[in-house]
Design a protein around this motif. Structure first.
Motif, PDB file in Angstrom:
ATOM      1  N   VAL A  19       0.861  -1.193   0.000  1.00  0.00           N
ATOM      2  CA  VAL A  19       0.000   0.000   0.000  1.00  0.00           C
ATOM      3  C   VAL A  19       0.894   1.237   0.000  1.00  0.00           C
ATOM      4  CG1 VAL A  19      -1.700   1.311   1.337  1.00  0.00           C
ATOM      5  CG2 VAL A  19      -1.902  -1.178   1.148  1.00  0.00           C
ATOM      6  N   GLY A  20       0.728   2.060  -1.027  1.00  0.00           N
ATOM      7  CA  GLY A  20       1.535   3.284  -1.145  1.00  0.00           C
ATOM      8  C   GLY A  20       0.754   4.495  -0.667  1.00  0.00           C
ATOM      9  N   VAL A  21       1.479   5.435  -0.050  1.00  0.00           N
ATOM     10  CA  VAL A  21       0.855   6.673   0.462  1.00  0.00           C
ATOM     11  C   VAL A  21       1.786   7.850   0.179  1.00  0.00           C
ATOM     12  CG1 VAL A  21      -0.431   5.502   2.297  1.00  0.00           C
ATOM     13  CG2 VAL A  21       1.878   6.319   2.750  1.00  0.00           C
ATOM     14  N   ALA A  22       1.238   9.053   0.188  1.00  0.00           N
ATOM     15  CA  ALA A  22       2.052  10.250  -0.041  1.00  0.00           C
ATOM     16  C   ALA A  22       1.354  11.469   0.519  1.00  0.00           C
ATOM     17  CB  ALA A  22       2.293  10.452  -1.537  1.00  0.00           C
ATOM     18  N   HIS A  23       2.171  12.386   1.025  1.00  0.00           N
ATOM     19  CA  HIS A  23       1.640  13.691   1.444  1.00  0.00           C
ATOM     20  C   HIS A  23       2.804  14.678   1.548  1.00  0.00           C
ATOM     21  CE1 HIS A  23      -0.715  16.781   3.303  1.00  0.00           C
ATOM     22  NE2 HIS A  23       0.093  16.815   4.350  1.00  0.00           N
ATOM     23  N   GLY A  24       2.578  15.894   1.068  1.00  0.00           N
ATOM     24  CA  GLY A  24       3.558  16.969   1.221  1.00  0.00           C
ATOM     25  C   GLY A  24       4.944  16.611   0.684  1.00  0.00           C
ATOM     26  N   GLY A  25       4.987  15.911  -0.432  1.00  0.00           N
ATOM     27  CA  GLY A  25       6.275  15.569  -1.041  1.00  0.00           C
ATOM     28  C   GLY A  25       6.959  14.360  -0.428  1.00  0.00           C
ATOM     29  N   PHE A  65      -4.575   6.318  -1.369  1.00  0.00           N
ATOM     30  CA  PHE A  65      -3.538   5.278  -1.302  1.00  0.00           C
ATOM     31  C   PHE A  65      -3.572   4.442  -2.579  1.00  0.00           C
ATOM     32  CE2 PHE A  65      -7.347   3.631   0.818  1.00  0.00           C
ATOM     33  CZ  PHE A  65      -7.484   2.337   0.328  1.00  0.00           C
ATOM     34  N   THR A  66      -2.446   3.806  -2.860  1.00  0.00           N
ATOM     35  CA  THR A  66      -2.400   2.845  -3.956  1.00  0.00           C
ATOM     36  C   THR A  66      -2.310   1.446  -3.359  1.00  0.00           C
ATOM     37  OG1 THR A  66       0.005   3.091  -4.073  1.00  0.00           O
ATOM     38  CG2 THR A  66      -1.310   4.364  -5.657  1.00  0.00           C
ATOM     39  N   VAL A  67      -2.779   0.478  -4.102  1.00  0.00           N
ATOM     40  CA  VAL A  67      -2.662  -0.926  -3.710  1.00  0.00           C
ATOM     41  C   VAL A  67      -1.909  -1.633  -4.830  1.00  0.00           C
ATOM     42  CG1 VAL A  67      -3.919  -3.064  -3.236  1.00  0.00           C
ATOM     43  CG2 VAL A  67      -4.816  -0.867  -2.405  1.00  0.00           C
ATOM     44  N   ASN A  68      -0.698  -2.120  -4.507  1.00  0.00           N
ATOM     45  CA  ASN A  68       0.130  -2.817  -5.488  1.00  0.00           C
ATOM     46  C   ASN A  68       0.053  -4.310  -5.191  1.00  0.00           C
ATOM     47  OD1 ASN A  68       1.798  -0.499  -6.889  1.00  0.00           O
ATOM     48  ND2 ASN A  68       1.693   0.005  -4.705  1.00  0.00           N
ATOM     49  N   VAL A  69      -0.436  -5.082  -6.137  1.00  0.00           N
ATOM     50  CA  VAL A  69      -0.624  -6.524  -5.939  1.00  0.00           C
ATOM     51  C   VAL A  69       0.698  -7.238  -6.226  1.00  0.00           C
ATOM     52  CG1 VAL A  69      -1.975  -8.547  -6.621  1.00  0.00           C
ATOM     53  CG2 VAL A  69      -3.003  -6.255  -6.760  1.00  0.00           C
ATOM     54  N   LEU A  70       1.155  -8.048  -5.236  1.00  0.00           N
ATOM     55  CA  LEU A  70       2.433  -8.740  -5.411  1.00  0.00           C
ATOM     56  C   LEU A  70       2.258 -10.087  -6.109  1.00  0.00           C
ATOM     57  CD1 LEU A  70       4.298  -8.016  -2.056  1.00  0.00           C
ATOM     58  CD2 LEU A  70       4.320  -6.728  -4.209  1.00  0.00           C
ATOM     59  N   ARG A  71       3.273 -10.444  -6.916  1.00  0.00           N
ATOM     60  CA  ARG A  71       3.312 -11.780  -7.536  1.00  0.00           C
ATOM     61  C   ARG A  71       3.821 -12.801  -6.526  1.00  0.00           C
ATOM     62  NH1 ARG A  71       6.670  -8.979 -11.126  1.00  0.00           N
ATOM     63  NH2 ARG A  71       8.303 -10.280 -10.228  1.00  0.00           N
ATOM     64  N   ARG A  72       3.564 -14.059  -6.814  1.00  0.00           N
ATOM     65  CA  ARG A  72       3.978 -15.137  -5.899  1.00  0.00           C
ATOM     66  C   ARG A  72       5.486 -15.127  -5.650  1.00  0.00           C
ATOM     67  NH1 ARG A  72       1.768 -20.795  -7.428  1.00  0.00           N
ATOM     68  NH2 ARG A  72      -0.099 -20.056  -6.386  1.00  0.00           N
ATOM     69  N   ALA A 104       0.594   8.933  -4.393  1.00  0.00           N
ATOM     70  CA  ALA A 104       1.006   7.668  -3.766  1.00  0.00           C
ATOM     71  C   ALA A 104       1.701   6.780  -4.800  1.00  0.00           C
ATOM     72  CB  ALA A 104      -0.217   6.961  -3.180  1.00  0.00           C
ATOM     73  N   PRO A 105       2.737   6.054  -4.359  1.00  0.00           N
ATOM     74  CA  PRO A 105       3.536   5.298  -5.321  1.00  0.00           C
ATOM     75  C   PRO A 105       2.846   4.065  -5.921  1.00  0.00           C
ATOM     76  CG  PRO A 105       4.511   5.190  -3.104  1.00  0.00           C
ATOM     77  CD  PRO A 105       3.339   6.090  -3.008  1.00  0.00           C
ATOM     78  N   ILE A 106       3.013   3.969  -7.244  1.00  0.00           N
ATOM     79  CA  ILE A 106       2.628   2.769  -8.003  1.00  0.00           C
ATOM     80  C   ILE A 106       3.935   2.072  -8.351  1.00  0.00           C
ATOM     81  CG2 ILE A 106       1.641   1.940 -10.183  1.00  0.00           C
ATOM     82  CD1 ILE A 106      -0.137   4.531 -10.114  1.00  0.00           C
ATOM     83  N   LEU A 107       4.124   0.859  -7.856  1.00  0.00           N
ATOM     84  CA  LEU A 107       5.380   0.143  -8.070  1.00  0.00           C
ATOM     85  C   LEU A 107       5.454  -0.382  -9.502  1.00  0.00           C
ATOM     86  CD1 LEU A 107       5.818  -1.930  -4.759  1.00  0.00           C
ATOM     87  CD2 LEU A 107       6.392   0.459  -5.222  1.00  0.00           C
ATOM     88  N   ALA A 108       6.637  -0.203 -10.113  1.00  0.00           N
ATOM     89  CA  ALA A 108       6.824  -0.626 -11.506  1.00  0.00           C
ATOM     90  C   ALA A 108       6.727  -2.138 -11.645  1.00  0.00           C
ATOM     91  CB  ALA A 108       8.184  -0.132 -11.999  1.00  0.00           C
ATOM     92  N   ASP A 109       7.098  -2.857 -10.585  1.00  0.00           N
ATOM     93  CA  ASP A 109       7.245  -4.314 -10.687  1.00  0.00           C
ATOM     94  C   ASP A 109       6.072  -5.106 -10.111  1.00  0.00           C
ATOM     95  OD1 ASP A 109       8.665  -6.510 -11.507  1.00  0.00           O
ATOM     96  OD2 ASP A 109       9.681  -6.774  -9.585  1.00  0.00           O
ATOM     97  N   ALA A 110       4.933  -4.461  -9.882  1.00  0.00           N
ATOM     98  CA  ALA A 110       3.806  -5.199  -9.290  1.00  0.00           C
ATOM     99  C   ALA A 110       2.978  -5.893 -10.376  1.00  0.00           C
ATOM    100  CB  ALA A 110       2.935  -4.257  -8.479  1.00  0.00           C
ATOM    101  N   LEU A 111       2.198  -6.874  -9.976  1.00  0.00           N
ATOM    102  CA  LEU A 111       1.325  -7.624 -10.893  1.00  0.00           C
ATOM    103  C   LEU A 111       0.181  -6.748 -11.394  1.00  0.00           C
ATOM    104  CD1 LEU A 111      -0.044 -11.147  -9.876  1.00  0.00           C
ATOM    105  CD2 LEU A 111      -1.467  -9.461 -10.962  1.00  0.00           C
ATOM    106  N   ALA A 112      -0.301  -5.888 -10.511  1.00  0.00           N
ATOM    107  CA  ALA A 112      -1.424  -5.002 -10.832  1.00  0.00           C
ATOM    108  C   ALA A 112      -1.451  -3.897  -9.785  1.00  0.00           C
ATOM    109  CB  ALA A 112      -2.739  -5.772 -10.782  1.00  0.00           C
TER     110      ALA A 112
END
Ligand code: FMN
Length: 166
Positions: A19-25, A65-72, A104-112
Motif C-alpha cells: 500500500v503506497g501513500v504520499a503527502h507533502g512531497g 492510497f495505492t494498492v500494489n498486488v504482489l506476484r507469488r 502515492a507510489p505505483i510500483l513498476a514491478d507489481a502484478l497489478a
C-alpha cells in the motif's frame, strides 16, 4: 491456545499488497494483507491499517492510497515493505515507482495496481478501517499468480499478537 488462534485466523484467505501513500512531497509504502473489495457501486476497497505505521498519517493527510498486488515470487518485496518502517529508512529508494493520482507510489514491478481516493475511516480496535474509492488501476501481468498471505508464513510476526483465548 495462542497458537490455535494463530492457526484459526490464518484460515482466513488473503492476498499480499504493498500500500503506497504520499503527502507533502513525502512517500511511504507498507505491506498489507487485511484488504478486501467492499462494494461495486462505487468501487470500494476496505483496508485495515495499524495507526502506528509511519504510513498512516500520510494516508490520512494525503487523502488516498495505492494498492500494489504482489506476484507469488515477490516475497522479498513483502519483507522489504512489511518488516521495516519508513521512519527508519526510505523504503522506496532504489525501487522503480511513479506517482498515482494522489501522489502515492505505483510500483513498476507489481502484478497489478489500484489507485484509491480515501472515502472514509472508522476505528477498529488497535487498527483503523479505511475505505478507498478505486479511481484507477491496471493489470501489468495477466499470467502471474498473486502472492497469498499464507505463503508469507509468520513474516509479519503476528503469531505473537493473538490473545491466548477469546
Ligand atoms: C505479510 C504482512 C502483512 C501485513 N499486513 C498489514 C496490514 O494489513 N495492515 C497493517 O497496518 N500492517 C500490516 N503489516 C505490517 C506493516 O507492513 C509494517 O508494520 C510496516 O513496517 C509499516 O511500515 P511504515 O511504518 O513505513 O508504514 C503487514 C506486514 C506483513 C509482513
Amino acid at each position: 491456545m495462542g497458537e490455535n488462534l494463530t492457526e484459526l485466523f490464518r484460515r482466513l484467505t488473503a492476498g499480499v499488497y504493498v500500500v503506497g501513500v504520499a503527502h507533502g512531497g513525502r512517500q511511504d509504502a507498507f505491506t498489507a494483507a487485511w484488504l478486501v473489495q467492499a462494494a461495486f457501486d462505487p468501487l470500494l476497497l476496505a483496508l485495515s491499517v495499524n495507526p502506528e505505521n509511519a504510513s498512516y498519517p500520510l494516508l490520512r493527510e494525503g487523502g488516498g492510497f495505492t494498492v500494489n498486488v504482489l506476484r507469488r515470487d515477490q516475497l522479498e518485496t513483502a519483507r522489504h515493505f512489511g518488516t521495516v518502517s519508513g521512519r527508519a529508512v526510505d523504503k522506496l529508494a532504489g525501487i522503480g515507482w511513479r506517482p498515482g493520482v494522489t501522489g502515492a507510489p505505483i510500483l513498476a514491478d507489481a502484478l497489478a495496481y489500484f489507485d484509491c481516493r480515501l472515502a472514509g475511516n472508522m476505528p477498529a480496535g488497535d487498527h483503523v478501517l479505511v475505505l478507498g474509492q478505486v479511481i484507477g488501476g491496471a493489470l501489468a501481468d495477466r499470467a502471474a499468480p498473486p502472492l497469498t498471505y499464507q505463503e508469507t508464513g509468520d513474516l509479519d510476526g503476528s503469531s505473537e499478537l493473538y490473545p491466548s483465548g477469546f
